[in-house]
Design a protein around this motif. Structure first.
Motif, short mmCIF file in Angstrom:
data_model
loop_
_atom_site.label_atom_id
_atom_site.label_comp_id
_atom_site.label_asym_id
_atom_site.label_seq_id
_atom_site.Cartn_x
_atom_site.Cartn_y
_atom_site.Cartn_z
N ASN A 14 36.79 40.14 35.04
CA ASN A 14 37.39 41.26 35.76
C ASN A 14 36.29 41.98 36.52
O ASN A 14 35.21 42.24 35.97
CB ASN A 14 38.03 42.25 34.78
N THR A 15 36.56 42.32 37.77
CA THR A 15 35.59 43.02 38.60
C THR A 15 36.28 44.16 39.34
O THR A 15 37.52 44.27 39.33
CB THR A 15 34.98 42.07 39.65
N ARG A 16 35.49 44.96 40.00
CA ARG A 16 36.05 46.03 40.86
C ARG A 16 37.04 45.44 41.86
O ARG A 16 38.13 45.99 42.06
CB ARG A 16 34.89 46.72 41.57
N THR A 17 36.70 44.31 42.43
CA THR A 17 37.57 43.68 43.42
C THR A 17 38.84 43.13 42.80
O THR A 17 39.95 43.33 43.32
CB THR A 17 36.81 42.54 44.14
N LEU A 43 41.91 45.85 29.02
CA LEU A 43 41.71 45.13 30.28
C LEU A 43 41.00 43.80 30.08
O LEU A 43 41.06 42.92 30.93
CB LEU A 43 40.89 45.99 31.25
N GLY A 44 40.33 43.66 28.94
CA GLY A 44 39.44 42.53 28.77
C GLY A 44 38.06 42.87 29.32
O GLY A 44 37.81 44.00 29.74
N TRP A 45 37.16 41.92 29.30
CA TRP A 45 35.79 42.18 29.75
C TRP A 45 35.79 42.54 31.23
O TRP A 45 36.39 41.86 32.06
CB TRP A 45 34.91 40.95 29.51
N VAL A 46 35.10 43.64 31.56
CA VAL A 46 35.04 44.12 32.95
C VAL A 46 33.58 44.19 33.38
O VAL A 46 32.76 44.85 32.72
CB VAL A 46 35.68 45.52 33.09
N CYS A 47 33.26 43.54 34.46
CA CYS A 47 31.92 43.62 35.04
C CYS A 47 31.70 45.04 35.55
O CYS A 47 32.32 45.47 36.52
CB CYS A 47 31.80 42.62 36.19
N GLY A 48 30.82 45.79 34.88
CA GLY A 48 30.60 47.19 35.26
C GLY A 48 31.36 48.16 34.39
O GLY A 48 31.21 49.37 34.55
#
Length: 269
Positions: A14-17, A43-48
């Motif tokens: 998951n990322t901002r995008t 959400l699960g793992w989120v980059c950031g």
């Protein structure tokens, strides 16, 4: 659950995008006013992490829109009310005398989650002055939404919730259910002769710290899950995944109007 286990739930991060893409698919658009309730872990793992979540929300509604989050501080209440955990009665007077006054800049929220705490500290995010039931907001209507909040009616007819209602805003439940849906507290004010309780908080008055007592209706979120279930059976809402989180998106005005009638009916039983 370990971070490795969380990572293994996803094929791609998951990322901002990607979160912005999911939010758009759920129904969020530029210019909307939206109050957000969230569970970061869902959400699960989120980059950031929570920073990326807040940025994705801001990207989605834009500066012409408005994001609101509850930043409540239940620990700034009278110690006689505390149950999780309670404190000895002989401590109460000391706590009332020594508790730091609510300060919108530095007082952390309690039990609201990492996304809320991160949002609260973002540049240009403002916060209301209620010592227990504050809200933070960012965007076009932030100043108006936070401009007035009666001490005696923190979720009432002059509250940020009521202003979201006036602006025909939306509710986003990001991996949480209706028991976290603060807007339903606004509906509680429609109950005639609602029981009132005495509250107390440390706050600033004329730049001096004081312990202020006041009366407010007895808020009760226990029926909200049943209320929300019947609302969803009566009206179509947007529901889809944001990351791994089952998320719901709905018009706040429609929800509050339904909630007012539902609670008045339940109160008569």
């Amino acid at each position: 659950m370990s971070e490795a286990s969380v990572i293994n739930q996803l094929e791609t991060p998951n990322t901002r995008t990607s979160l912005r893409r999911d939010l758009v698919s759920l129904g969020l658009k530029k210019g909307m006013v939206v109050i957000v309730h969230s569970s970061l872990s869902s959400l699960g793992w989120v980059c950031g992490g929570p920073v990326a979540v807040v940025q994705a929300l801001m990207d989605t509604v834009g500066e012409e829109g408005t994001i609101v989050m509850p930043t409540q501080t239940g620990d700034l209440s009278d110690p006689s009310e505390w149950q999780r955990p309670p404190v000895p009665e002989e401590w109460w007077s000391t706590i009332r005398e020594e508790m730091p006054a609510y300060d919108p800049q530095i007082t952390p929220s309690r039990g609201m989650g990492k996304t809320v705490e991160t949002f609260r500290t973002f540049p240009e995010v403002k916060r209301s002055l209620h010592p227990m039931y504050s809200f933070a907001a960012w965007g076009k209507h932030a100043g108006y939404i936070l401009s007035e909040q009666s001490l005696e009616e923190g979720f009432g007819l002059s509250s940020p919730l009521a202003k979201i209602y006036e602006l025909d805003g939306y509710v986003l439940l990001l991996g949480v259910q209706h028991d976290s849906n603060t807007s339903l507290h606004l509906a509680e004010h429609a109950i005639v002769n609602r029981k009132k309780v005495q509250k107390g908080s440390a706050l600033f008055e004329n730049n001096e710290r004081v312990w202020k007592t006041y009366e407010e209706i007895l808020y009760d979120a226990d029926p909200f899950e049943a209320l929300g279930k019947e609302f969803e059976e009566s009206y179509s809402i947007n529901c889809s995944k944001v990351g791994l989180a089952t998320s719901k998106f709905m018009r706040q005005r429609l929800l509050v109007d339904f909630g007012r009638e539902w609670l008045k009916t339940e109160n008569k039983k």
